[in-house]
Write a protein that holds these residues in place. Structure first.
Motif, PDB file in Angstrom:
ATOM      1  N   ASP A 146     -30.817 -52.846  -3.316  1.00 33.62           N
ATOM      2  CA  ASP A 146     -29.505 -52.284  -3.636  1.00 33.62           C
ATOM      3  C   ASP A 146     -28.567 -53.414  -4.058  1.00 33.62           C
ATOM      4  O   ASP A 146     -28.430 -54.420  -3.345  1.00 33.62           O
ATOM      5  N   VAL A 147     -27.918 -53.236  -5.209  1.00 31.68           N
ATOM      6  CA  VAL A 147     -26.966 -54.231  -5.710  1.00 31.68           C
ATOM      7  C   VAL A 147     -25.654 -53.535  -6.036  1.00 31.68           C
ATOM      8  O   VAL A 147     -25.625 -52.562  -6.795  1.00 31.68           O
ATOM      9  N   LEU A 148     -24.574 -54.013  -5.443  1.00 35.15           N
ATOM     10  CA  LEU A 148     -23.244 -53.467  -5.704  1.00 35.15           C
ATOM     11  C   LEU A 148     -22.617 -54.201  -6.884  1.00 35.15           C
ATOM     12  O   LEU A 148     -22.551 -55.430  -6.896  1.00 35.15           O
ATOM     13  N   VAL A 149     -22.140 -53.430  -7.862  1.00 35.02           N
ATOM     14  CA  VAL A 149     -21.432 -54.001  -9.011  1.00 35.02           C
ATOM     15  C   VAL A 149     -20.063 -53.338  -9.116  1.00 35.02           C
ATOM     16  O   VAL A 149     -19.970 -52.109  -9.241  1.00 35.02           O
ATOM     17  N   ARG A 150     -19.010 -54.132  -9.034  1.00 35.01           N
ATOM     18  CA  ARG A 150     -17.654 -53.627  -9.156  1.00 35.01           C
ATOM     19  C   ARG A 150     -17.282 -53.480 -10.635  1.00 35.01           C
ATOM     20  O   ARG A 150     -17.718 -54.299 -11.473  1.00 35.01           O
ATOM     21  N   PRO A 151     -16.457 -52.482 -10.984  1.00 39.43           N
ATOM     22  CA  PRO A 151     -16.100 -52.296 -12.397  1.00 39.43           C
ATOM     23  C   PRO A 151     -15.355 -53.473 -13.005  1.00 39.43           C
ATOM     24  O   PRO A 151     -15.476 -53.730 -14.205  1.00 39.43           O
ATOM     25  N   GLU A 152     -14.606 -54.219 -12.193  1.00 42.78           N
ATOM     26  CA  GLU A 152     -13.866 -55.365 -12.741  1.00 42.78           C
ATOM     27  C   GLU A 152     -14.796 -56.522 -13.127  1.00 42.78           C
ATOM     28  O   GLU A 152     -14.366 -57.469 -13.791  1.00 42.78           O
ATOM     29  N   HIS A 153     -16.058 -56.442 -12.713  1.00 44.39           N
ATOM     30  CA  HIS A 153     -17.027 -57.480 -13.062  1.00 44.39           C
ATOM     31  C   HIS A 153     -17.882 -57.105 -14.270  1.00 44.39           C
ATOM     32  O   HIS A 153     -18.823 -57.822 -14.611  1.00 44.39           O
ATOM     33  N   VAL A 154     -17.552 -55.974 -14.911  1.00 40.34           N
ATOM     34  CA  VAL A 154     -18.284 -55.528 -16.102  1.00 40.34           C
ATOM     35  C   VAL A 154     -17.326 -55.564 -17.291  1.00 40.34           C
ATOM     36  O   VAL A 154     -16.256 -54.956 -17.241  1.00 40.34           O
ATOM     37  N   SER A 155     -17.698 -56.265 -18.338  1.00 36.77           N
ATOM     38  CA  SER A 155     -16.800 -56.385 -19.494  1.00 36.77           C
ATOM     39  C   SER A 155     -17.589 -56.380 -20.796  1.00 36.77           C
ATOM     40  O   SER A 155     -18.743 -56.826 -20.853  1.00 36.77           O
ATOM     41  N   THR A 213     -12.447 -42.471 -19.621  1.00 31.02           N
ATOM     42  CA  THR A 213     -11.254 -41.790 -19.115  1.00 31.02           C
ATOM     43  C   THR A 213     -10.065 -42.740 -19.149  1.00 31.02           C
ATOM     44  O   THR A 213     -10.157 -43.870 -18.650  1.00 31.02           O
ATOM     45  N   PHE A 214      -8.945 -42.279 -19.708  1.00 29.72           N
ATOM     46  CA  PHE A 214      -7.727 -43.092 -19.756  1.00 29.72           C
ATOM     47  C   PHE A 214      -7.013 -43.005 -18.415  1.00 29.72           C
ATOM     48  O   PHE A 214      -6.715 -41.920 -17.919  1.00 29.72           O
ATOM     49  N   GLU A 215      -6.707 -44.162 -17.797  1.00 31.14           N
ATOM     50  CA  GLU A 215      -6.055 -44.203 -16.485  1.00 31.14           C
ATOM     51  C   GLU A 215      -4.652 -44.788 -16.540  1.00 31.14           C
ATOM     52  O   GLU A 215      -4.096 -45.162 -15.523  1.00 31.14           O
ATOM     53  N   GLY A 216      -4.075 -44.851 -17.727  1.00 37.28           N
ATOM     54  CA  GLY A 216      -2.715 -45.375 -17.865  1.00 37.28           C
ATOM     55  C   GLY A 216      -2.734 -46.796 -18.374  1.00 37.28           C
ATOM     56  O   GLY A 216      -2.456 -47.056 -19.543  1.00 37.28           O
ATOM     57  N   GLU A 217      -3.068 -47.745 -17.487  1.00 38.23           N
ATOM     58  CA  GLU A 217      -3.070 -49.148 -17.902  1.00 38.23           C
ATOM     59  C   GLU A 217      -4.433 -49.607 -18.419  1.00 38.23           C
ATOM     60  O   GLU A 217      -4.575 -50.740 -18.883  1.00 38.23           O
ATOM     61  N   ARG A 218      -5.439 -48.735 -18.325  1.00 39.12           N
ATOM     62  CA  ARG A 218      -6.785 -49.123 -18.744  1.00 39.12           C
ATOM     63  C   ARG A 218      -7.638 -47.878 -18.945  1.00 39.12           C
ATOM     64  O   ARG A 218      -7.234 -46.753 -18.616  1.00 39.12           O
ATOM     65  N   PHE A 219      -8.845 -48.107 -19.485  1.00 42.51           N
ATOM     66  CA  PHE A 219      -9.836 -47.046 -19.639  1.00 42.51           C
ATOM     67  C   PHE A 219     -10.951 -47.267 -18.611  1.00 42.51           C
ATOM     68  O   PHE A 219     -11.420 -48.403 -18.430  1.00 42.51           O
ATOM     69  N   ALA A 220     -11.338 -46.202 -17.934  1.00 40.08           N
ATOM     70  CA  ALA A 220     -12.456 -46.261 -16.993  1.00 40.08           C
ATOM     71  C   ALA A 220     -13.701 -45.734 -17.695  1.00 40.08           C
ATOM     72  O   ALA A 220     -13.703 -44.611 -18.219  1.00 40.08           O
ATOM     73  N   LEU A 221     -14.747 -46.544 -17.714  1.00 40.03           N
ATOM     74  CA  LEU A 221     -15.975 -46.207 -18.416  1.00 40.03           C
ATOM     75  C   LEU A 221     -17.109 -45.971 -17.429  1.00 40.03           C
ATOM     76  O   LEU A 221     -17.176 -46.625 -16.382  1.00 40.03           O
ATOM     77  N   LYS A 246     -20.117 -48.437 -13.512  1.00 34.35           N
ATOM     78  CA  LYS A 246     -18.697 -48.255 -13.813  1.00 34.35           C
ATOM     79  C   LYS A 246     -18.128 -49.542 -14.410  1.00 34.35           C
ATOM     80  O   LYS A 246     -18.525 -50.645 -14.040  1.00 34.35           O
ATOM     81  N   ALA A 247     -17.179 -49.379 -15.325  1.00 36.47           N
ATOM     82  CA  ALA A 247     -16.543 -50.533 -15.961  1.00 36.47           C
ATOM     83  C   ALA A 247     -15.120 -50.177 -16.351  1.00 36.47           C
ATOM     84  O   ALA A 247     -14.751 -48.996 -16.407  1.00 36.47           O
ATOM     85  N   TYR A 248     -14.307 -51.206 -16.613  1.00 40.62           N
ATOM     86  CA  TYR A 248     -12.961 -51.021 -17.138  1.00 40.62           C
ATOM     87  C   TYR A 248     -12.897 -51.630 -18.533  1.00 40.62           C
ATOM     88  O   TYR A 248     -13.572 -52.628 -18.833  1.00 40.62           O
ATOM     89  N   GLY A 249     -12.070 -51.037 -19.393  1.00 39.87           N
ATOM     90  CA  GLY A 249     -11.884 -51.571 -20.733  1.00 39.87           C
ATOM     91  C   GLY A 249     -10.453 -51.408 -21.187  1.00 39.87           C
ATOM     92  O   GLY A 249      -9.699 -50.605 -20.624  1.00 39.87           O
ATOM     93  N   ASP A 250     -10.062 -52.163 -22.203  1.00 41.16           N
ATOM     94  CA  ASP A 250      -8.691 -52.071 -22.714  1.00 41.16           C
ATOM     95  C   ASP A 250      -8.601 -51.212 -23.971  1.00 41.16           C
ATOM     96  O   ASP A 250      -7.536 -51.096 -24.572  1.00 41.16           O
ATOM     97  N   GLN A 251      -9.719 -50.594 -24.363  1.00 40.49           N
ATOM     98  CA  GLN A 251      -9.690 -49.676 -25.494  1.00 40.49           C
ATOM     99  C   GLN A 251     -10.700 -48.564 -25.281  1.00 40.49           C
ATOM    100  O   GLN A 251     -11.673 -48.706 -24.538  1.00 40.49           O
ATOM    101  N   ALA A 252     -10.435 -47.445 -25.949  1.00 39.65           N
ATOM    102  CA  ALA A 252     -11.295 -46.272 -25.778  1.00 39.65           C
ATOM    103  C   ALA A 252     -12.647 -46.480 -26.447  1.00 39.65           C
ATOM    104  O   ALA A 252     -12.758 -47.178 -27.470  1.00 39.65           O
ATOM    105  N   MET A 253     -13.670 -45.887 -25.850  1.00 33.12           N
ATOM    106  CA  MET A 253     -15.012 -45.878 -26.434  1.00 33.12           C
ATOM    107  C   MET A 253     -15.518 -44.437 -26.429  1.00 33.12           C
ATOM    108  O   MET A 253     -15.248 -43.686 -25.483  1.00 33.12           O
TER     109      MET A 253
END
Length: 346
Positions: free
Chosen positions: A281-290, A304-312, A323-330
């Motif tokens: 089992d390996v935990l990966v946080r969304p802030e560590h995926v870019s 999904t748009f969350e206001g200040e970022r997109f949740a992927l 899970k990941a975060y991004g600054d633009q929609a995909m």
């Protein structure tokens, strides 16, 4: 000030598994401990045993040199110098705010100027001085909760116990009350034990977080440590956002995994050599995926748009989701390259 200690605490309510099973922990002097876990994990039962409302089936509770409870004895709640804040506020509707706050003093025989001074100081701390003559029905939920806090303060308790005190409040009031709790803790100097199922509350308020599951203590650590280095998939899933992936790792893989190792593991999915390695089992946080052109190709499942970022949500080659975060929609269905800078082997 003394230390609150739970020694192998166990509580049975009849047949089946115990509600609390062999819980041992120490609450630092003047600390703020959050008992965190899903409904039915035993956290409220632990709180009720500390308060004296339940007697342990086994184990003991000590505060400094005093034994408060074990299987054969239990000091009554009124002799423990503790105060409790309930989810339901537990205010007397026919009393004014001042009378509710000062009721514990009245029970102790304190009256006159000493009563007025203590009640006034408590109301000032929670910013309710101007509401002293109102009744609870004329207050908002957040104001009622502050009355309950002030009622705790007047008795100068050694320990304050809080049973999901923000559960009935909306999100805006919760944030406001979190700040009130922080100020209350700083000024009172009391040890606080706070039961919640909301990990964001626990991380924001506590000096230590104790995660419980099915009556057992899974891990206890400061918030930053328990976030970065959770012990096991249960703790990793409860604390923060992230994905627990099953990955084929070499036996000597470190617990902290960096991108070079993770890149090889992800690129080897489905290959014969990967099948020879044990699954971990390996935990990966969304802030560590870019997103990164040097990364590995992953398919976008949701955006999904969350206001200040997109949740992927990203799909790995074997169908597992990341899970990941991004600054633009995909667009869902498109493929892009991503780097995982860090993973934690549970």
């Amino acid at each position: 000030m003394a230390q609150l200690i739970l020694n192998h605490l166990t509580k049975h309510f009849g047949g089946g598994r115990p509600a609390v099973s062999d819980v041992s922990l120490k609450v630092r002097e003047g600390g703020f401990l959050a008992l965190l876990g899903p409904s039915g994990c035993g956290k409220t039962t632990v709180l009720r045993m500390i308060a004296g409302f339940e007697r342990p089936s086994d184990g003991s509770i000590e505060f400094g040199e005093r034994r408060l409870s074990d299987a054969s004895l239990a000091l009554p709640p009124e002799r423990r110098n503790m105060a409790m804040v309930f989810q339901s506020y537990a205010l007397w509707p026919h009393m004014t705010v001042a009378e509710n706050v000062g009721y514990p003093l009245k029970v102790r025989g304190i009256s006159g100027e000493a009563w007025k001074r203590s009640v006034g100081e408590a109301l000032s701390l929670v910013k309710l001085t101007d509401y002293a003559d109102r009744r609870p029905a004329a207050l908002s939920g957040g104001q009622r909760q502050r009355v309950a806090l002030a009622r705790c303060l007047v008795t100068s308790p050694d320990v304050v116990l809080l049973d999901e005190p923000l559960a009935n409040l909306d999100q805006h009031l919760r944030k406001s009350m979190e700040e009130t709790f922080r100020i209350f803790h700083e000024r009172s100097g009391a040890t606080m034990v706070y039961v919640t199922h909301d990990q964001a509350e626990a991380m924001a308020l506590a000096t230590d977080v104790a995660v419980m599951s099915e009556g057992r203590l899974m891990q206890m650590a400061p918030p930053a440590e328990i976030y970065a280095r959770p012990e096991g998939a249960i703790v990793g899933g409860l604390i923060g956002r992230g994905a627990v992936l099953r990955l084929a790792l070499p036996g000597d893989a470190p617990r902290a995994l960096e991108w070079p190792t993770l890149k090889c593991v992800l690129a080897g999915m489905g290959k014969a050599e990967a099948a020879e390695q044990p699954l971990r089992d390996v935990l990966v946080r969304p802030e560590h995926v870019s997103a990164d052109s040097e990364g590995i190709a992953l398919r976008v499942s949701t955006c999904t748009f969350e206001g200040e970022r997109f949740a992927l949500t990203l799909a790995l080659a074997d169908g597992q989701m990341l899970k990941a975060y991004g600054d633009q929609a995909m667009k869902p269905g498109e493929t892009a390259r991503f780097v995982i800078s860090h993973g934690w082997r549970l």
